[in-house]
Design an enzyme around this catalytic site. Structure first.
Site, PDB file in Angstrom:
ATOM      1  N   GLY A 103      10.118  72.358  17.503  1.00  0.00           N
ATOM      2  CA  GLY A 103      10.060  73.793  17.765  1.00  0.00           C
ATOM      3  C   GLY A 103       9.593  74.106  19.176  1.00  0.00           C
ATOM      4  N   GLU A 106      12.630  73.924  21.159  1.00  0.00           N
ATOM      5  CA  GLU A 106      13.467  75.067  20.754  1.00  0.00           C
ATOM      6  C   GLU A 106      12.976  76.346  21.424  1.00  0.00           C
ATOM      7  OE1 GLU A 106      12.969  74.077  16.564  1.00  0.00           O
ATOM      8  OE2 GLU A 106      15.140  73.978  16.375  1.00  0.00           O
ATOM      9  N   GLU A 126      12.677  65.803  14.775  1.00  0.00           N
ATOM     10  CA  GLU A 126      12.643  66.207  13.358  1.00  0.00           C
ATOM     11  C   GLU A 126      13.196  65.143  12.422  1.00  0.00           C
ATOM     12  OE1 GLU A 126      13.372  68.110  15.882  1.00  0.00           O
ATOM     13  OE2 GLU A 126      12.527  70.106  15.606  1.00  0.00           O
TER      14      GLU A 126
HETATM   15  N1  CAA Z   1       2.052  69.799  13.121  1.00  0.00           N
HETATM   16  C1  CAA Z   1       0.804  69.659  12.614  1.00  0.00           C
HETATM   17  N2  CAA Z   1      -0.098  68.788  13.117  1.00  0.00           N
HETATM   18  C2  CAA Z   1       0.281  68.033  14.159  1.00  0.00           C
HETATM   19  C3  CAA Z   1       1.551  68.122  14.732  1.00  0.00           C
HETATM   20  C4  CAA Z   1       2.467  69.060  14.176  1.00  0.00           C
HETATM   21  N3  CAA Z   1       3.683  69.238  14.678  1.00  0.00           N
HETATM   22  N4  CAA Z   1       1.622  67.241  15.741  1.00  0.00           N
HETATM   23  C5  CAA Z   1       0.438  66.633  15.814  1.00  0.00           C
HETATM   24  N5  CAA Z   1      -0.375  67.107  14.854  1.00  0.00           N
HETATM   25  C6  CAA Z   1      -1.774  66.752  14.626  1.00  0.00           C
HETATM   26  C7  CAA Z   1      -1.945  65.327  14.130  1.00  0.00           C
HETATM   27  O1  CAA Z   1      -1.872  65.267  12.725  1.00  0.00           O
HETATM   28  C8  CAA Z   1      -3.316  64.988  14.653  1.00  0.00           C
HETATM   29  O2  CAA Z   1      -4.244  65.561  13.789  1.00  0.00           O
HETATM   30  P1  CAA Z   1      -5.653  64.843  13.551  1.00  0.00           P
HETATM   31  O3  CAA Z   1      -6.299  64.732  14.894  1.00  0.00           O
HETATM   32  O4  CAA Z   1      -6.334  65.716  12.586  1.00  0.00           O
HETATM   33  O5  CAA Z   1      -5.299  63.492  12.977  1.00  0.00           O
HETATM   34  C9  CAA Z   1      -3.396  65.732  15.969  1.00  0.00           C
HETATM   35  O6  CAA Z   1      -2.410  66.753  15.889  1.00  0.00           O
HETATM   36  C10 CAA Z   1      -3.111  64.884  17.188  1.00  0.00           C
HETATM   37  O7  CAA Z   1      -1.871  64.216  16.991  1.00  0.00           O
HETATM   38  P2  CAA Z   1      -1.699  62.678  17.375  1.00  0.00           P
HETATM   39  O8  CAA Z   1      -2.857  61.918  16.863  1.00  0.00           O
HETATM   40  O9  CAA Z   1      -0.332  62.282  16.927  1.00  0.00           O
HETATM   41  O10 CAA Z   1      -1.812  62.758  18.945  1.00  0.00           O
HETATM   42  P3  CAA Z   1      -1.012  61.975  20.060  1.00  0.00           P
HETATM   43  O11 CAA Z   1      -1.536  62.438  21.335  1.00  0.00           O
HETATM   44  O12 CAA Z   1      -0.965  60.526  19.749  1.00  0.00           O
HETATM   45  O13 CAA Z   1       0.513  62.499  19.928  1.00  0.00           O
HETATM   46  C11 CAA Z   1       2.270  64.091  19.719  1.00  0.00           C
HETATM   47  C12 CAA Z   1       0.825  63.828  20.174  1.00  0.00           C
HETATM   48  C13 CAA Z   1       3.264  63.296  20.587  1.00  0.00           C
HETATM   49  C14 CAA Z   1       2.548  65.553  19.855  1.00  0.00           C
HETATM   50  C15 CAA Z   1       2.419  63.639  18.246  1.00  0.00           C
HETATM   51  O14 CAA Z   1       1.388  64.207  17.478  1.00  0.00           O
HETATM   52  C16 CAA Z   1       3.699  64.027  17.586  1.00  0.00           C
HETATM   53  O15 CAA Z   1       4.697  63.349  17.763  1.00  0.00           O
HETATM   54  N6  CAA Z   1       3.692  65.112  16.796  1.00  0.00           N
HETATM   55  C17 CAA Z   1       4.803  65.486  15.968  1.00  0.00           C
HETATM   56  C18 CAA Z   1       5.861  66.178  16.761  1.00  0.00           C
HETATM   57  C19 CAA Z   1       6.985  66.602  15.859  1.00  0.00           C
HETATM   58  O16 CAA Z   1       7.469  65.874  15.007  1.00  0.00           O
HETATM   59  N7  CAA Z   1       7.446  67.845  16.061  1.00  0.00           N
HETATM   60  C20 CAA Z   1       8.490  68.401  15.292  1.00  0.00           C
HETATM   61  C21 CAA Z   1       7.915  69.167  14.164  1.00  0.00           C
HETATM   62  S1  CAA Z   1       9.181  69.738  13.077  1.00  0.00           S
HETATM   63  C22 CAA Z   1       9.789  71.122  13.821  1.00  0.00           C
HETATM   64  O17 CAA Z   1       9.405  71.507  14.887  1.00  0.00           O
HETATM   65  C23 CAA Z   1      10.852  71.787  12.993  1.00  0.00           C
HETATM   66  C24 CAA Z   1      11.465  72.954  13.636  1.00  0.00           C
HETATM   67  O18 CAA Z   1      12.533  72.834  14.187  1.00  0.00           O
HETATM   68  C25 CAA Z   1      10.893  74.297  13.543  1.00  0.00           C
END
Ligand code: CAA
Length: 704
Positions: A103, A106, A126
């Site tokens: 997002g 996006e 995603e």
């Molecule tokens: N939603 C909720 N929580 C999230 C999050 C998300 N998208 N991304 C990260 N977090 C949380 C983690 O659970 C973690 O929480 P805790 O500290 O409580 O454990 C905290 O944020 C830090 O995350 P990381 O430990 O993973 O930190 P990092 O620095 O190693 O990595 C990151 C950061 C690259 C952003 C990684 O967290 C990541 O890849 N996040 C997911 C990104 C993702 O998949 N985004 C797509 C979401 S789906 C979407 O967006 C659908 C749509 O089209 C609307």
């Protein structure tokens, strides 16, 4: 304005700031805040340009994944905000640092321009959650970057660098300046130019830029490599729609397919995996402000395949490594293997020749334990035998400097006993790497009875720094993974004795999505290695008094059938292809007769799956009950990252919930009746019985 989204004027430019730590996920408050900010801009004719940026370590990292669990979750509201941003009649610039993911990207694509600092990365990950981009990402990205690039990014979930994003047409400019001043300067320029606003949604993807058969080839790949992930096939559909249909129709399709994905069990499993891996890093009861021990130099004892692989993890992360062997020839061989592995990576384009040289320059081989004296962490990776390891640990206790951490890479042995051998058990823990140690992501971190809290915390943090997924295990035979594996292999062998064939067992297990059944797995790992583990386990009194227990693997070893490497094990191999072997079936028949095990005409796949996996779940429950693992998600993390358990099934404990804990418990009881239970193989763990009685699921953990 809201707490998480603020609007501030800088001259004629409005700065919209998103501040929702840790990763600026788009939870409801952010979406609402953006809506209000956009309305403010719309109502203020004095604003000539808008910059959207995020505070903290990153731009927006996507939707709030936790919100997907709410039954009425929808993306319509967020998409509307994005449409409102795009519809603004003044230039809107997304200023990206850190990662713009899901997002987040996006949102950036709905803006008219995107600028980024050179270290930024952008992607639509995603698919790794069993989803597709659900806020028009499948429609905007192909319009910006072309269908081929968009499809690749969405199917792999790979984030690309800002530079690559510029080449792909996703980012307009790299900022040389700092983020906000740079973006403000860019905004002023575009406002002055007064060019027509480059909105993405009205663009069309030029069919001439779409390679022939792009979508057909992508679909064929899916057939060739089937996956239970619901995302990929739907992503292909959406990108095809982006080429063929007007934006609005593409978005409608995307919304429908997104919901299908979100509501699927597989996506729920992948989301569980995401949070479980992050939760596993947290150690209950440790103070947050614990001072970690610095680790700047690492020692490894043993330059075999395992030792070399372990060393590579640290070398690749830029840490110097001292590797000790007993003999020069073995040392040379080990170091040669490390170089060969790096060169193979370079040949595949994964690293440059100078990076290979840089890694190798950090490696120092020695025959002298005294060279370990200035290491901050020393990991022993010698032969898996208690006496040998105890001797090595004693030696390490003497040569390692005060405060150095001493780790054992044992996969089964008693870490407390090894810790005592060092004479300084506070400094000791287990670091159980999985083979090949430079590739496999899982690291079981074994917490001994006396391990100092900061030693545990230091190793957990270090594991993350070298790209591992660490999971803490208490001390027991085989820790989390191998202990559970034992019951899986036990039933595999009994099924063979009862008349199932290796290929039948493997096929049944693979039908669930595991990449390899148990017989092929042992053939690959080495029948001799597996048999020696059983023999050693028996010698230490850890096995039941049952001569039939894992008799097949021992008999195969005695016959010199050591697995794929000798061309024969559970299978015979022709050009590495496993073929059913009448000799093995005959051997199983003989063993069955010897042990008085009845040969059965037919054994169903259902029975194979239940008998191999339900005892494994039962053992997982025991592991929880004994406090060996902190949470069911830790066990799932071990099995997904160390044993190839399909991530879209969420790991064995998540899967048990989908089967139903009551059902698992009942079937274990049925098998006790059916197969007999002289050796307690079908005893249910007290925890599982309690869960079944109270209607609890592993997802309800911790139980009150
Ligand atoms: N939603 C909720 N929580 C999230 C999050 C998300 N998208 N991304 C990260 N977090 C949380 C983690 O659970 C973690 O929480 P805790 O500290 O409580 O454990 C905290 O944020 C830090 O995350 P990381 O430990 O993973 O930190 P990092 O620095 O190693 O990595 C990151 C950061 C690259 C952003 C990684 O967290 C990541 O890849 N996040 C997911 C990104 C993702 O998949 N985004 C797509 C979401 S789906 C979407 O967006 C659908 C749509 O089209 C609307």
């Amino acid at each position: 304005m809201s707490d998480v989204v603020t609007l501030e004027r800088r001259g004629e430019t409005a700065l919209i700031r998103i501040d929702n730590p840790p990763v600026n996920a788009l939870e409801r408050a952010v979406r609402d805040g953006l809506r209000v900010a956009v309305a403010q801009v719309r109502d203020d004719p004095d604003i000539r340009a808008v910059v959207v940026y995020a505070a903290g370590r990153t731009f927006v990292a996507g939707a709030d994944i936790a919100e997907f669990e709410t039954p009425d979750f929808e993306t319509d509201g967020f998409r509307e905000v994005l449409d409102q941003i795009e519809a603004l009649d003044r230039p809107v610039i997304a200023a990206i640092h850190g990662t713009a993911l899901g997002g987040g990207l996006e949102l950036a694509m709905a803006c008219h321009y995107r600028v980024a600092v050179p270290t930024a990365r952008v992607g639509l990950p995603e698919v790794t959650l069993g989803l597709l981009p659900g806020a028009a990402g499948t429609q905007r990205l192909p319009r910006l970057a072309g269908a081929e690039k968009a499809l690749d990014m969405m199917l792999t979930g790979r984030a690309i660098s800002a530079r690559e994003a510029v080449q792909a047409g996703i980012v307009d400019e790299l900022l040389e300046d700092e983020l906000v001043p740079g973006a403000l300067a860019f905004a002023e320029q575009v406002a002055q130019r007064n060019d027509p606003l480059p909105r993405t949604s009205p663009r069309a993807v030029d069919p001439a830029t779409v390679p022939d058969q792009l979508f057909q080839r992508a679909r064929e790949q899916l057939v060739k490599r089937p996956t239970g992930n619901p995302g990929p096939s739907r992503i292909i559909q959406c990108v095809e729609a982006a080429v063929q249909l007007p934006f609005e129709q593409g978005v409608e399709l995307e919304a429908r397919l997104f919901q299908e994905c979100r509501e699927s069990r597989e996506s729920a499993a992948l989301r569980h995996r995401f949070f479980a891996e992050r939760e596993a890093r947290k150690i209950p009861g440790l103070p947050r402000d614990l001072e970690l021990r610095p680790v700047k130099r690492v020692g490894v004892v043993g330059a075999g395949t395992m030792g070399g692989g372990i060393a590579m993890n640290f070398l690749s992360a830029g840490l110097p490594v001292v590797i000790v062997e007993a003999e020069q020839a073995a040392l040379d061989r080990g170091i040669g293997l490390v170089r060969k592995n790096y060169e193979a990576s370079a040949a595949k384009g994964r690293m440059s020749a100078s990076q290979v040289d840089a890694c190798m320059a950090l490696l120092h081989g020695t025959l002298d334990y005294a060279d370990l004296a200035d290491c901050d962490l020393v990991i022993e990776a010698v032969f898996e035998n208690m006496q040998i390891k105890e001797t090595v640990c004693q030696r390490l206790g003497e040569v390692c400097k005060p405060g150095a951490i001493i780790a054992s890479n044992t996969s089964t042995l008693d870490v407390n006993r090894l810790a005592r051998a060092t004479g300084r058990p506070n400094d000791v823990l287990g670091m159980h790497f999985f083979s090949p140690a430079n590739v496999m992501r899982l690291l079981e971190v074994v917490r001994g009875g006396d391990t100092a809290p900061e030693v545990l915390a230091t190793v957990m943090q270090l594991a993350g720094a070298i790209g591992k997924v660490p999971v803490v295990s208490g001390v027991c035979y085989g820790f989390i993974g191998n202990r559970m594996l034992e019951s899986y292999l036990r039933e595999t062998e009994f099924l063979l004795l009862e008349g199932a064939t290796p290929s039948q067992v493997d096929r049944a297990i693979q039908s669930l999505g595991l990449p390899m059944g148990p017989c092929r797995m042992i053939d690959l790992a080495g029948v001799d290695v597996a048999a020696k583990v059983v023999i050693e386990h028996r010698a230490t009194g850890g096995l039941p008094d049952d001569p039939a227990y894992r008799a097949v693997v021992q008999a195969l070893m005695e016959q010199g059938r050591h697995g794929q490497k000798t061309g024969a094990g559970y299978y015979r191999y022709e050009d590495r292809k496993p073929l059913e072997d009448a000799e093995v079936l005959e051997l199983c028949g003989q063993l069955a007769r010897r042990f008085g095990i009845e040969h059965r005409r037919s054994i169903s796949d259902e029975e194979i799956i239940e008998r191999c996996l339900y005892p494994l779940i039962n053992e997982g429950a025991r592991i929880l009950e004994e406090g060996i693992a902190y949470r069911p998600g830790d066990i799932d993390t071990v099995w997904i990252n160390g044993y190839g358990f399909p991530d879209y099934l969420g790991g064995p404990m998540f899967w048990a919930d989908t089967v139903g804990v009551q059902e698992v418990c009942q079937r274990l009881a049925d098998y006790a009746d059916l197969r007999g239970n002289d050796h307690g193989y079908w005893d249910r763990s007290a925890l599982l019985e309690r869960m079944a009685a109270q209607g609890l699921a592993f997802s309800d953990w911790p139980f009150s």
